[in-house]
Design an enzyme around this catalytic site. Structure first.
Site, PDB file in Angstrom:
ATOM      1  N   GLN A   1       0.824  -1.208   0.000  1.00 46.93           N
ATOM      2  CA  GLN A   1       0.000   0.000   0.000  1.00 46.93           C
ATOM      3  C   GLN A   1       0.862   1.264   0.000  1.00 46.93           C
ATOM      4  O   GLN A   1       2.067   1.214   0.196  1.00 46.93           O
ATOM      5  CB  GLN A   1      -0.905   0.001   1.227  1.00 46.93           C
ATOM      6  CG  GLN A   1      -0.137  -0.167   2.543  1.00 46.93           C
ATOM      7  CD  GLN A   1      -1.001  -0.722   3.657  1.00 46.93           C
ATOM      8  OE1 GLN A   1      -2.221  -0.702   3.566  1.00 46.93           O
ATOM      9  NE2 GLN A   1      -0.388  -1.208   4.717  1.00 46.93           N
TER      10      GLN A   1
ATOM     11  N   HIS B   1      -9.503   4.151  20.001  1.00 45.15           N
ATOM     12  CA  HIS B   1      -8.765   3.029  20.572  1.00 45.15           C
ATOM     13  C   HIS B   1      -9.202   2.691  21.999  1.00 45.15           C
ATOM     14  O   HIS B   1      -9.205   1.529  22.372  1.00 45.15           O
ATOM     15  CB  HIS B   1      -7.254   3.285  20.471  1.00 45.15           C
ATOM     16  CG  HIS B   1      -6.778   3.218  19.045  1.00 45.15           C
ATOM     17  ND1 HIS B   1      -6.472   4.343  18.299  1.00 45.15           N
ATOM     18  CD2 HIS B   1      -6.622   2.160  18.221  1.00 45.15           C
ATOM     19  CE1 HIS B   1      -6.120   3.969  17.079  1.00 45.15           C
ATOM     20  NE2 HIS B   1      -6.197   2.659  17.001  1.00 45.15           N
TER      21      HIS B   1
ATOM     22  N   ASP C   1      -0.217   0.248  13.747  1.00 42.14           N
ATOM     23  CA  ASP C   1       0.196   1.552  14.258  1.00 42.14           C
ATOM     24  C   ASP C   1       0.496   1.516  15.759  1.00 42.14           C
ATOM     25  O   ASP C   1       0.999   2.493  16.320  1.00 42.14           O
ATOM     26  CB  ASP C   1      -0.877   2.610  13.961  1.00 42.14           C
ATOM     27  CG  ASP C   1      -2.266   2.177  14.418  1.00 42.14           C
ATOM     28  OD1 ASP C   1      -2.346   1.401  15.390  1.00 42.14           O
ATOM     29  OD2 ASP C   1      -3.258   2.603  13.803  1.00 42.14           O
TER      30      ASP C   1
ATOM     31  N   ASP D   1       0.490  -7.953  11.681  1.00 41.98           N
ATOM     32  CA  ASP D   1       0.129  -6.984  10.645  1.00 41.98           C
ATOM     33  C   ASP D   1       0.904  -7.338   9.378  1.00 41.98           C
ATOM     34  O   ASP D   1       2.085  -7.654   9.425  1.00 41.98           O
ATOM     35  CB  ASP D   1       0.475  -5.570  11.097  1.00 41.98           C
ATOM     36  CG  ASP D   1      -0.145  -4.515  10.178  1.00 41.98           C
ATOM     37  OD1 ASP D   1      -1.072  -3.815  10.622  1.00 41.98           O
ATOM     38  OD2 ASP D   1       0.284  -4.405   9.002  1.00 41.98           O
TER      39      ASP D   1
ATOM     40  N   ASP E   1       0.248 -12.499   6.822  1.00 41.43           N
ATOM     41  CA  ASP E   1      -1.167 -12.444   6.482  1.00 41.43           C
ATOM     42  C   ASP E   1      -1.940 -13.103   7.630  1.00 41.43           C
ATOM     43  O   ASP E   1      -1.695 -14.260   7.976  1.00 41.43           O
ATOM     44  CB  ASP E   1      -1.391 -13.222   5.186  1.00 41.43           C
ATOM     45  CG  ASP E   1      -2.812 -13.075   4.689  1.00 41.43           C
ATOM     46  OD1 ASP E   1      -2.981 -12.370   3.700  1.00 41.43           O
ATOM     47  OD2 ASP E   1      -3.734 -13.653   5.304  1.00 41.43           O
ATOM     48  N   ALA E   2      -2.871 -12.366   8.222  1.00 44.45           N
ATOM     49  CA  ALA E   2      -3.539 -12.851   9.430  1.00 44.45           C
ATOM     50  C   ALA E   2      -4.256 -14.181   9.192  1.00 44.45           C
ATOM     51  O   ALA E   2      -4.227 -15.069  10.044  1.00 44.45           O
ATOM     52  CB  ALA E   2      -4.538 -11.805   9.930  1.00 44.45           C
TER      53      ALA E   2
ATOM     54  N   ASP F   1      -8.670  -5.495  14.082  1.00 41.68           N
ATOM     55  CA  ASP F   1      -8.715  -4.091  13.665  1.00 41.68           C
ATOM     56  C   ASP F   1      -8.299  -3.986  12.198  1.00 41.68           C
ATOM     57  O   ASP F   1      -7.263  -3.436  11.869  1.00 41.68           O
ATOM     58  CB  ASP F   1      -7.763  -3.296  14.583  1.00 41.68           C
ATOM     59  CG  ASP F   1      -7.961  -1.792  14.446  1.00 41.68           C
ATOM     60  OD1 ASP F   1      -8.933  -1.388  13.790  1.00 41.68           O
ATOM     61  OD2 ASP F   1      -7.134  -1.040  14.982  1.00 41.68           O
TER      62      ASP F   1
END
Ligand SMILES: Cc1cc2nc3c(=O)[nH]c(=O)nc-3n(C[C@H](O)[C@H](O)[C@H](O)COP(=O)(O)OP(=O)(O)OC[C@H]3O[C@@H](n4cnc5c(N)ncnc54)[C@H](O)[C@@H]3O)c2cc1C
Lengths: 498, 560
Positions: free
Chosen positions: A234, A264, A288, A308, A342-343, A360
């Site tokens: 991205q 959050h 993040d 992530d 990759d989750a 999230d």
């Protein structure tokens, strides 16, 4: 001298076609639908050339002077058109009108060129010969341009630089003609000075095209860009607006530091506070580190696993000083294990068990992200959840995308999980929704950490109340093979934004 | 906090490039989309470098030996209870059924170097891919054997309170399932919508309404009109009469002349039978629409199960723990009765060594026409049905691409079809992959050769060189995905000379098929040819029936 002018026919016709192709390519890139864009651009351009040819009859005297002026103008307008269009795209309301006007102006000027040059040359060749020579060079120039553009210019220079380069060439033709006809041209010096200025301007444009591009990108964002990088997955852009920071992934706002704590805190505390002695926490997405920051407020938590996909994001939030300040150095904590994977794939192989699982992910706007909201995915999550563990999922806006939100709820329920949907108001995003899922019923905690800025027992009580316009609706269950959520989501958000 | 929506600038990740790289270094995609065929400095210039790959077609050398009927002299002899000829779905199903009944003395002979026949697969580092069959629709109530197998393999994981099967969701085809390229855009689904007039849509309704009625229709014998396996269909004349006309005729007789509808029905005939609708019996054509009656507790009735390697996944599962019974590279060239045994002679095409197996019974699960060559009695006195079995040639190419072919309109789907094209489009082998980010894909491109008479088309297929095939495939793909040619890393072409039996009018319910189905003494016929329609379920059905008959022979022979 006559042949020198014929050569310039070749050069200017090359330039002319390059402007046309640049405009076409730029329009297809910015507006999409290449066939339509190309046809319209070609149509506008050619008809403007016709207009230019027609207008040439009104130039009765000083033909060569006008020719030089026209060349300089084409260089200026045509050469900077790509940069101007690109910068205006983000800010202009009537972008198409500006696009077609610029094309029209360039086309009209280009249309003037050949008639003028023929008139300059008319006494130097026999008419039959003149027409044949001028048009031969004209068409060869067009051929040359049409090959040069795709094979060399676009791949090696890019549109902005290429168009500046051809502006420069046009200006050089003007200066050269000025030199050849210095006796006949009125105000030769003035023209030379103007030519010099145009050259300097275009050269500067070419040299600073990277900066122009950057500037154009900043116009798309409200704040100043302080970091931008393209990872394999991205485009990551960080902006500063006054004293707040914004993170954008592929142009989509991820958080605004001004109110991210609301998001959050609401994501983490209702679920985590409800557990007696939470130890192992899993965060999927959320590179993040802001959710992790909230998690680390619980002393009993001994391990946080953060999964992530994008290593560039987690690296940025571990190393960028301001961002580390924002997440309180969460990603540097020895309790935190960062896994860039990759989750979905990672979960398939995971054998550990967790007390609290935070999901999230980006909103389900594409089929590939939509997979992360399916029964199949949640089943994997359920597998790594301890018996009394809690799952919390960010679930888009129940106000804008009501069916999408309740679809997440229905999907979790179809697996036998007990769900507690809740929502809160975020200034940067509007009404936002979350879902807590557990194997046993969940009860909103009655106390919260005293140092929270947003969530209090009273606020938490209101979160589970849904006004009538966001209340439950019947939806299908989201599965890998139906992806109803992506369909709901697309329909609801497009209705909202159009 | 991941809102995507309002005020989003063009998403560069979708175009596969950042805006910066487009404007500074330039890029192929947008310009190529404009039809200008730009080549990038960092990509391979199209055309001047040969694409990697090969023709890895089925073993023609061995096939020819069979057709030419070369005599062989076996050098050793062994004995077993049952020999299965061919390890396609029919052979594997027979083997599985024998093993389940505790029978161990059987051998399966396969001429290729791998099992699976039309459902075989190959492995590749990007994704395994099928060489032929890709999917199985949800089995209906009559498809008892399929359901049983699906339960054993974990494809059906259980049943809900209403008794509906619950499918493993990794195996159900992931959404989006199908899209069609028509009038320069991709639409969802395969029935043409862009450009369809109200009259077209009315005819769609009429046609699908008829198919729906026929799906529910029952004959005077109480059976459903169209069933999978087809042998269980009603024998009511009302329905069998459809076997006498072609599918094209059926449409005409019902006043269905919509160009789009006819394209769609023709596409379906080519997809399932490798023949144009003028050559397909209306019974078979209707069977495609009305035969499927599956349902599930967690999927739509029209759902299908599929895997990256297609039905090769099932082959792999079925062949597990079978290795002691399977012999690959074993081309059966002669079968004859010797006393109360049947001799099966086979040749290893690599070594040229021939061997003989003496068996008590034989399950013939190779294509039916080959029996006319390999079985001595049939070779010496050709039966009346000899000429009735016709076969459609196919080409299947697996194309490895270093990009995801999106395009305008509906997103990349599992099945991607081009309106009005000679190919059937392509299936994305790694569509079932759950990873968020896929940079490479394998496209399985299907091409039944239906431009002329099957024999001439078969000849055309084998005379074309690899380069000619690769060129044709790449040219075709790049018509719909401009610029894709630059990302093609590999093309693997698989030729099926006799891919599937052609269900021409009067074949399915005619005499030839009935006669060919009858066992020849201790030889039982099991191939999907025996149904006249080439489907997984049909192959399995005949495989299991033949196994049961062969087992009965063994049991009779055994002293009580
Ligand atoms: C391109 C293509 C796509 C298809 N897609 C689908 C699909 O998606 N879904 C579906 O249900 N069906 C599909 N089919 C139909 C497919 O034929 C059946 O699903 C099934 O695989 C047929 O199995 P079978 O055992 O009857 O025959 P085959 O697969 O033909 O098996 C016969 C076997 O016998 C072997 N053999 C032949 N001669 C000899 C010999 N002399 N000695 C030893 N061995 C021999 C062959 O090598 C082969 O392995 C497709 C077919 C093709 C060609």
């Amino acid at each position: 001298m006559a042949y020198a002018l014929l050569l310039s026919v070749f050069v200017i016709s090359t330039c002319g076609l390059i402007y046309e192709l640049t405009a076409g390519a730029l329009a297809s890139y910015l507006l999409g639908d290449s066939v339509t864009q190309f046809s319209i651009i070609i149509g506008v351009y050619l008809s403007a050339m016709g207009l230019g040819s027609y207008l040439s009859r009104y130039i009765v005297r000083n033909v060569i002077t006008v020719f030089i002026q026209v060349e300089l103008l084409i260089g200026l307008v045509g050469g900077s058109a790509a940069a101007v269009l690109f910068m205006l795209f983000e800010v202009a309301v009537h972008f198409r009108s500006i696009l077609y006007s610029l094309i029209g102006i360039t086309g009209t000027l280009v249309g003037l060129e050949i008639p003028l040059i023929m008139r300059v040359l008319k006494n130097r060749f026999e008419f039959r010969d003149l027409v044949s020579k001028v048009f031969t060079f004209d068409y060869i120039g067009a051929l040359f341009a049409s090959l040069l553009f795709p094979l060399v210019l676009v791949p090696y220079l890019g549109l902005i630089r290429a168009s500046f380069l051809f502006g420069i060439i046009n200006a050089l033709v003007a200066l050269w003609a000025l030199h050849l006809f210095r006796r006949e041209v009125l105000y030769a010096r003035l023209h030379a000075a103007a030519g010099g200025l145009v050259l300097v301007f275009l050269t500067a444009g070419m040299v600073y095209s990277g900066w122009i591009l950057h500037f154009a990108e900043t116009l798309g964002y409200k704040g100043n860009i302080i970091y931008a990088k393209t990872s394999p997955y991205q485009r990551i852009v960080l902006t500063r607006d006054g004293d707040s920071l914004q993170l954008f992934l592929n142009g989509n706002l991820q958080f605004n530091s001004r109110d991210e704590y609301r998001y959050h805190e609401a994501l983490i505390h209702p679920g985590l506070q409800s557990l007696r002695e939470p130890k192992d926490v899993l965060v999927l997405g959320g590179g993040d580190g802001l959710a992790v920051r909230e998690v680390l407020k619980y002393a009993s938590v001994s391990s946080v696993t953060l999964v992530d996909l994008d290593a560039e994001v987690t690296k940025l939030f571990r190393s960028h000083e301001t961002l580390v300040g924002l997440n309180g150095g969460a990603l540097k904590s020895p309790k935190v294990h960062i896994i860039n994977a990759d989750a979905f794939i990672w979960l398939k192989g995971e054998t550990g068990k967790y007390d609290f699982i935070v999901i999230d992910f980006p909103d389900p706007s594409t089929y590939s992200v939509g997979k992360l909201y399916t029964t199949t995915f949640y089943r994997l999550v359920q597998r790594v959840l301890k018996d009394d563990g809690v799952i919390v999922i960010q679930s888009t806006s129940p106000y804008v995308a009501r069916r999408s939100f309740w679809c997440v709820v229905a999907t979790l329920q179809s697996l036998g999980l007990k769900t507690t949907p809740y929502h809160t108001y975020l200034p940067s995003f509007g009404e936002w929704g979350y879902v807590i899922a557990k194997k046993t019923p969940f009860k909103m905690p009655e106390t919260f950490k005293p140092d929270l800025r947003f969530v209090t027992p009273a606020v938490a009580q209101t979160m589970t109340e849904f006004p009538a316009d966001m209340g439950p609706v019947e939806t299908e269950v989201n599965r890998l093979h139906n992806q109803v959520l992506v369909r709901y989501f697309e329909e609801e958000w497009s209705r909202y934004t159009h | 906090m991941k809102k995507s929506g309002p005020g989003t600038p063009t998403d560069p990740s979708k175009a596969g490039l950042s805006r910066r790289s487009f404007l500074i270094q330039g890029a192929c995609l947008a310009a190529a989309a404009a039809g200008m065929g730009i080549s990038c400095k960092d990509s391979r210039p199209a055309g001047n470098k040969r694409v990697a790959g090969s023709i890895i077609g089925s073993n023609r050398k061995a096939g020819h030996m069979l057709l030419q009927g070369e005599g062989i002299t076996p050098t050793e002899t062994e004995e077993t209870g049952i020999v299965i000829v061919g390890s396609g779905i029919a052979g594997l199903s027979a083997a599985r059924d024998l093993a389940k009944k505790g029978i161990r003395d059987f051998l399966m002979l396969e001429l290729e170097d791998r099992t699976g026949g039309n459902s075989a697969y190959a492995v590749h580092k990007v994704s395994p891919y099928p060489l032929g069959a890709h999917y199985v629709p949800l089995p209906g109530v009559e498809a008892v054997f399929v359901r049983e197998l699906f339960e054993e393999l974990g494809i059906i994981e259980g049943y809900n309170s209403k008794g509906l099967p619950l499918y493993n969701e990794y195996y159900l085809c992931a959404d989006p399932q199908e899209r069609l390229f028509i009038h320069d855009r991709w639409q969802e689904g395969l029935v043409p919508q862009f450009g369809a007039t109200p009259e077209d849509k009315r005819q769609y309704q009429v046609f699908f309404g008829m198919m729906d009625d026929l799906r529910k229709a029952r004959g005077t014998d109480g059976r459903r009109a169209f069933v999978i396996p087809m042998e269980l269909s009603s024998r009511d004349r009302r329905f069998l009469k459809y076997d006498e006309i072609s599918m094209a005729q059926f449409l005409t007789d019902n006043g269905l002349d919509s160009k789009y509808l006819r394209w769609y029905v023709n596409y379906c005939c080519r997809d399932d039978y490798g023949c144009v609708m003028e050559d397909v019996s209306a019974w078979a054509g209707i069977h495609y629409f009305a035969g499927r009656s599956g349902s599930a507790g967690n999927a739509e009735p029209h759902a299908v199960v599929t895997w990256p390697e297609g039905n090769g996944w099932i082959v792999r599962k079925m062949a597990e723990n079978m290795s002691e019974h399977i012999r690959c590279n074993a081309c059966v060239l002669n079968i004859q009765n010797i006393g109360d045994k049947t001799a099966v002679d086979y040749l290893d095409p690599r070594s040229g060594v021939a061997k003989r197996i003496l068996a008590r019974a034989v399950i013939y699960a190779a294509p039916r026409f080959t029996a006319l060559r390999s079985i001595k009695d049939l070779r010496e006195s050709p039966p009346a049905y000899a000429g009735s079995f016709g076969y459609a040639p196919w080409m299947v190419a697996n194309v490895v691409v270093n990009a995801v072919p999106e395009g305008n309109g509906a997103p990349l789907s599992w099945d991607n079809v081009f309106y009005g094209n000679d190919s059937l489009g392509y299936v994305v082998a790694n569509h079932q992959d759950v990873a968020l980010h896929q940079s490479k894909t394998v496209l399985t491109y299907y091409y039944p050769l239906t431009a002329g008479d099957p024999a001439a088309e078969r000849q055309r297929a084998v005379t074309m060189t690899f380069d000619a095939w690769a060129d044709m495939i790449i040219r075709d793909l790049s018509r719909f995905h401009p610029g894709i040619e630059k990302g093609i890393e590999e093309v693997n072409v698989w030729l099926w000379g006799h891919a599937m039996v052609r269900p021409v009018p009067k074949f399915i319910w005619g005499r030839a098929r009935q006669e060919a189905l009858r066992p020849l003494g201790r030889i039982f016929f099991a191939h999907s040819d025996m149904s006249g329609i080439s489907l997984f379920e049909e192959a399995q059905y005949h495989g299991i029936l033949a196994a049961r008959e062969a087992r009965a022979v063994l049991e009779k022979a055994r002293p009580a």
